[in-house]
Design an enzyme around this catalytic site. Sequence first.
Site, mmCIF file in Angstrom:
data_model
loop_
_atom_site.group_PDB
_atom_site.id
_atom_site.type_symbol
_atom_site.label_atom_id
_atom_site.label_comp_id
_atom_site.label_asym_id
_atom_site.label_seq_id
_atom_site.Cartn_x
_atom_site.Cartn_y
_atom_site.Cartn_z
ATOM 1 N N GLN A 1 13.645 42.721 106.497
ATOM 2 C CA GLN A 1 12.579 43.141 107.425
ATOM 3 C C GLN A 1 12.038 41.992 108.261
ATOM 4 O O GLN A 1 10.930 42.068 108.788
ATOM 5 C CB GLN A 1 11.445 43.813 106.656
ATOM 6 C CG GLN A 1 11.758 45.232 106.270
ATOM 7 C CD GLN A 1 12.261 46.053 107.459
ATOM 8 O OE1 GLN A 1 11.846 45.875 108.595
ATOM 9 N NE2 GLN A 1 13.189 46.953 107.194
ATOM 10 N N SER A 2 12.814 40.928 108.395
ATOM 11 C CA SER A 2 12.322 39.753 109.108
ATOM 12 C C SER A 2 12.171 40.014 110.611
ATOM 13 O O SER A 2 13.123 40.396 111.292
ATOM 14 C CB SER A 2 13.304 38.601 108.886
ATOM 15 O OG SER A 2 13.087 37.592 109.835
ATOM 16 N N ASN A 3 10.973 39.758 111.111
ATOM 17 C CA ASN A 3 10.753 39.805 112.566
ATOM 18 C C ASN A 3 11.513 38.665 113.235
ATOM 19 O O ASN A 3 11.998 38.793 114.350
ATOM 20 C CB ASN A 3 9.254 39.644 112.879
ATOM 21 C CG ASN A 3 8.424 40.699 112.194
ATOM 22 O OD1 ASN A 3 8.652 41.880 112.378
ATOM 23 N ND2 ASN A 3 7.462 40.271 111.385
#
Length: 329
Positions: free
Chosen positions: A82-84
């Site tokens: 879920q890394s931006n």
Amino acid sequence: MTPLGRVRAALAGISRVELATVPTPLQLASRLSDELAVPIWFKRDDMTGIGLGGNKVRPLEYLLADALGQGCDSLVTGAGPQSNWTMLAALTALRSGLEPFVVCYGDPVPDVGNLLLHRKLGTKIYFTADPERSSVDSGIEQLAAELRGLGRHPYVVPRGGATAVGALGYVRASVEMAAQLVRMPEPPTALWLAAGSGGTCAGLVAGAALLQASYDVVGVTVSRPVPEITAQVSRLATAAGELLGTPVTEPAVDIRGGWIGPGYGVPSPEGEQAAALVARAESVFLDPVFGAKAMAALIDACRSGEVVGPVAFLVSGGASTLFAAAGQP
Ligand SMILES: Cc1ncc(COP(=O)(O)O)c(C=O)c1O
């Protein structure tokens, strides 16, 4: 030359790919200010204008220019699914003509939030099959070595884009803020933000030091223990100063602990309450992983009387994780 002139001139000598729509607004959060009886200003870096916005756009301006300058043909980085950071790195690498490769810790998970956006981009994603976040670091090195073996030229970036080159993005943001603060009758005396990998905080710490700014930078750690992130921010701020030809000696690093909640990437009850208050008062959605927890810390500091003067808060984006499965980092 003034400190501002010196930093501007030094930054002008370093290549940059233009990505962000700047200046981002610095706006009074008036209803939240009334609620907390402290003037609170939002620096709206959720509005940096690429993808869904966010703080990572600014470091990418310098990282991608560095990659292109080195003649690279691809970018290898990593983090959680879920890394931006990885999503924005892939998105902006593509428009710079670099092929993105992303390493995620753990096993494959459903395509929601940032992972869904990666799938739309066609990013090549590799899972380490190890839940340890640090497994990404060796995964990145291994993947880069394989690409080199194939004759490729990868630009390797650690988790969060946390390098001295990346930190220049927030030195530049400090210059941008200087022009905004000078117009305010009562400028903020502190700038609060979430600290993950620490690159953003390091750039702001270096920027404040180089500009001799009259505000303190306060990072709220959302993942790493306070001593680890303090050392990381200090190291990166020093190195960013070196790149600009002006040493940042003993950078003033103020990191607050106690707000991680159940764990990195897992929403905390205090953070969710803080985010709900901000959404209802200011029509701004704070992400559950970074912004919500940092805001919980700031609200606590206002309510306890520690913070009384005008204060700024970096709204750092992360909109796509609002739609991810709860607790998927
Ligand atoms: C939305 C958001 N806010 C804050 C941060 C923290 O920034 P840094 O990793 O530079 O400390 C991140 C990092 O990915 C982020 O995505």
